[in-house]
Every structure is written in C-alpha cells, then in structure tokens.
Design a protein around this motif. Sequence first.
Motif, PDB file in Angstrom:
ATOM      1  N   VAL A  50       1.131  -0.978   0.022  1.00 24.75           N
ATOM      2  CA  VAL A  50      -0.546   0.363  -0.468  1.00 24.75           C
ATOM      3  C   VAL A  50       0.737   1.050   0.202  1.00 24.75           C
ATOM      4  CG1 VAL A  50      -2.143   1.128   1.152  1.00 24.75           C
ATOM      5  CG2 VAL A  50      -1.382  -0.595   1.080  1.00 24.75           C
TER       6      VAL A  50
ATOM      7  N   GLU B 196      -2.484   5.517 -10.459  1.00 22.87           N
ATOM      8  CA  GLU B 196      -2.941   4.736  -9.627  1.00 22.87           C
ATOM      9  C   GLU B 196      -2.878   3.403 -10.817  1.00 22.87           C
ATOM     10  OE1 GLU B 196      -6.975   3.010  -7.693  1.00 22.87           O
ATOM     11  OE2 GLU B 196      -6.888   3.892  -9.249  1.00 22.87           O
TER      12      GLU B 196
ATOM     13  N   ARG C 219      -2.470  -1.202  -4.302  1.00 26.04           N
ATOM     14  CA  ARG C 219      -3.320  -0.165  -3.430  1.00 26.04           C
ATOM     15  C   ARG C 219      -2.306   1.395  -3.585  1.00 26.04           C
ATOM     16  NH1 ARG C 219      -8.506   0.745  -3.209  1.00 26.04           N
ATOM     17  NH2 ARG C 219      -9.352   2.667  -0.973  1.00 26.04           N
TER      18      ARG C 219
END
Length: 615
Positions: free
Chosen positions: A204, A222, A233
């Motif tokens: 993450v 992203e 993520r």
Amino acid sequence: MNHQALSSFIWSVADLLRGDYKQSEYGRVILPFTVLRRLDCVLADTKEAVLKEFAAKKGGDINAEPFLLRASKQSFYNTSELDFKKLLGDQDHIRENLYDYIQGFSANAKDIFERFNFFTQVDRLQNSNLLYLVTEKFANVDLHPKRVSNQQMGLAFEELIRKFSELSNETAGEHFTPRDAIRLMVNLLFIEDDEVLTSGKAVVRTIYDPAAGTGGMLSLAEDHLLEHNPNARLTMYGQELNDESYAICKADMLIKGQEVANIVAGNTLSDDGHSGKRFDYMLSNPPYGVEWKKVEKAVRKEYEEKGFSGRFGPGLPRVSDGSMLFLLHLVSKLRLKEDGGGRIGIVLNGSPLFTGGAGSGESEIRKYLLENDLVEGIIGLPTDMFYNTGIATYIWLLSNKKQAKRRGKVQLIDASSFWQKMRKSLGSKRKELSDEHIEQITQLFGRFEEARLATVFDEGGRELSRVIVREGHEPPQASEWILGHRVRIAPLSRILPNESFGYRTITVERPQKDESGEVVLGTKGKQKGKPQPDTRLRDTENVPLCEDVEAYFKREVLPHVPDAWVDHEKTKVGYEIPFNRHFYVFEPPRALEEIDADLAQVSANIMKMLKGLGV
C-alpha cells in the motif's frame, strides 16, 4: 466507442445550448450532466437493492448509511426512486423531479453538484425551455461501466475539460496536464520502488497532489501501478481550488471506490486540507506565473510565526509567481526518512531555476533544497507540450531517500528535442512524447549516467537520425553514416555536484577620491584611516562556491582595477540552476567564402529567372 468519440457525442449537447448560452458557458451544463449520467449508470445495477434497504431502515433510530453503502456496492448511493429514464416520463415536472433526484444522493455525491452550482443551471435551462431536451440527450448516452470503463470515462472527462478550458480562454497558468507528460512523471516517480512494482506483492502506498485538477495525475499513477502489480493499492489524496475541477475529481474518485474524503476543496497555500499528513509519493502541476497576492497574508503569517516548523521556512518567492510555494509545500509533506522517505515529481516553468539573486526568497529556497540534498534531477521538456501554454517547462524530481550513487549530486536531462508533431494541435499543444521518448528519458534517469545525443543532418540541415551515446562510448563520425552529412554532438544527461550551483555574490568597492585625485580616508570609528568606498563605482561579482574568493579576486578583478577591495560583510551566498548553460554547444559561424558562394548562386538563379521572363 473510444473516448474521443464519446466526448464528441457528449459535447454535441452544445448544439442545444447555442444562442441561450455563450460558448464559454457550455461546460457549466455539460460537465455536471456528464457526471450525473455516469453516477446514474454506475448505480443502476444496485438501484432496487438500495431502495429496498432504504425502505426497511427508514424511520428507525439506526444509522442507515452503512447499510445503504453496502447495498449499492459503491462508496455512494441514491435513495430516490427516480433515474434518467423516469425523469423523461414526466416532462411537465422535469425541474422538480431533477431536484428530488439529486437530493437523494449521499452527502459525498451531492457535494459534487453543489460545487458545480448545478441548480442554478437547472433553473436557467428550465427558463430557456431546454431542460427536458438536455436531459433527454444525456439519457441516450450509455455510460454504464460495462460499456465505458473507468479509464475511458477519465479520458472523456479530460477531453471535455480541455474543450471547456479552451473556450473559457483561461490564463497560461491554469492549464491542463496532458497524459503523455503525466505518464513520464509517473514513470520517473516509481522507477526506484521495486517492491511496489513487483507483481504479486500486496503493498500500500499513498500519493498526493496539492493542485489535483480533475484528478488526471492521481488516476494515471494508479493505472501505472496496477499495470505492474494488480495487488498493490494506491491511496489517493488531493486538494483543488476550482469548484468544477474539484467536482469532477471527486466524481472520478467516487466511481473508482477511493475515499472521497481524501479529496479536499480549497486553496492549498492558505488552507492546507491535509495538515500534518505525510506521503510516499507526490505529483503536481501547479499554476505557475500566477501571483499569490490573494493568500499573501496567510502565507506570510505562517512564514513569520512558524518558520521551519511550518511549510515556508526556507523563504518566500516574489508575489508574482507562487509555484515555488507549492514546491515547499510538497517538501514539507515528504514521509520522514526513518519511515521510508518519499519522492516528489512537480512540473515548473523556467523561473524557479534561476529567478532571484543571492539572498532573495527564490535563491534561499534553492539553497535549502540543494544543501539538504533533496533534488534528484531536473528534466527539460519540449515547448508546446501543454494545452494552454507553449512555454518551456521542467520536471523536478526530489527525494529524501536518495540512493547512495545519487547523494550530493543532481542529474540534469535536456529532453527538449524528444518530441513528435501531433497530427492535430490541441490548443497550444502541438508536440507530444511518444512511448519511445518516455522510455528513453526514463532509462536516462534510471541509469544515472552522463550521455550525449548525436544527431545526423543532411547538407540542407534536415535531421536524418539520432543516437544516444552512453558514458564511455564514442559518438559516430559523419563518415560512418553518409559522407557529406554533419553530426552534431550535444550533452543530453549531466551529473553535477550540488555545490556547483552555488555562488557567493561579493561586493567590490573602489575608493572615493577628492577633487585633487587623492583617496578620501575615514575620520571616525572603525573607518578611521581607511579608504572610503565610492558608491557610484560599487560593483558585484558572482564567485562559484567551489572557488576561493581571494584567488578569483586577484585573477579577475585586480588586473583591471588595482585599487579595488572586497567588502566581505556584504557577501551573500546564492544558488541558481542555469539549465541551458550546461547544455550549450558553440557552433562556429559559416565561413565567409561559403556564404559568398551561396549568395552568388542565388543571384545567378534570380538573373536566370528574370531572363526567362524577358525582363
């Protein structure tokens, strides 16, 4: 339907608005209706489940929102029984029903339409007898995620915003970032994070854009990450001043399932919406060449009261350009080195490189960045890269977790010749980076080595080919290619120590003399018996930081003015990054004989043409 065809179809709504709306006002209707239709389509599959859950929880003491969110399978919902299809079923009450429909959205979605000032446009459309026609037009556009992916929708948003921006004739500082420039920035930003780019690793990361616009940079970051590692993520954060851009960015985040509370409205410089937060990555293309007078009071207050514990401790730039304030803002939000550190990619114009002499706010900011070894590299981009401005721009890359090989150094890359002409210009954007260009620039930065660019020209000066000459390799000679052709060798990647950008501004004084030519001496205090400076003859010299001042003075000044001296109390240390100077290649002028021969040939051709006309 590709994104261009989709945006063109949506923009065709403008045909209905013509006459009742000015061209510059089209976006005020088209943009919010596009968002509304997209949200309507996204919620279509779970509409019945949400209504059923709402009916069950209505009137109870329990907070229904978590249940409604779960039923909608999105981060937003709508409790109205209406949708676009039902809106068209009651033409006489279209205005009232549209109001009710929007009021049925969850607060985070409703805020989008409030930021668009949408109800004002609904009333105006109704008064012009256009509301039903416009609603009908959008109802015929299928924006369901199964038909239009998030990426396609994002591209269509970008196209619509660009058109709106051009028609609004916004200033050069309020440009929109093209996707090729964002892709390059994203590549450079993630290039060293092997963990996040390794497929299968569930990592993450956080990313932040203080001038988020419509969220294009965040979205592409992203996309890039998920392309390499679907298990990663990226939690996105942003802040945006313009209400319409904020509304679209927030809508995009809603659709993608991001936490929309992370996208904040307001002025980043005067009201930091993410105060106290630090991030792994930061991307930004802030407005440049735009004054910050409106927020000057708040910025100066933070500077004076908080100093280095605030965001602007190193200094304040001149009020006419606030881009360096965004740079300082980002630096203040780098994740601490002991927590893993952070990296920044920011697009700026040429001003932050060299504007301001020693002691100025701009110079002090550069001094802070370089003396704290935060600047990794600067990449010069081609001109005409952005939609609403053709000026030269540069990508700055900063980090507080430099690799060992980069410490104490800055890499400069001149990528101004890396471009291809667009088939069709978009506003001021006439050039674009190809996939090959992006790959080449990324590799140049990643290798962290000096390189040269060998370009082959024909006799008429037309470029034939080019090759990147890596460190330790010899460039090709003209004879190795085609005899008679010229090879131009120019620096492409330079690696320089931080101190090479520093200098001392010394004040050179010369003695004041009386009418008889005698040197005037001081009569009081510390100046007693010492030559008095003549302010009219005062001059300054910039001495490189890595060079001894006295040695420079004896070599460059004393041979010309033997009676001069340096007032060391006035010496200031400054920093500048003369980017173009490091890539300048002197090309000697053509020989006079060649020029004369060309002129003679042209004259002969003219005379021949005149004779042919019988003159």
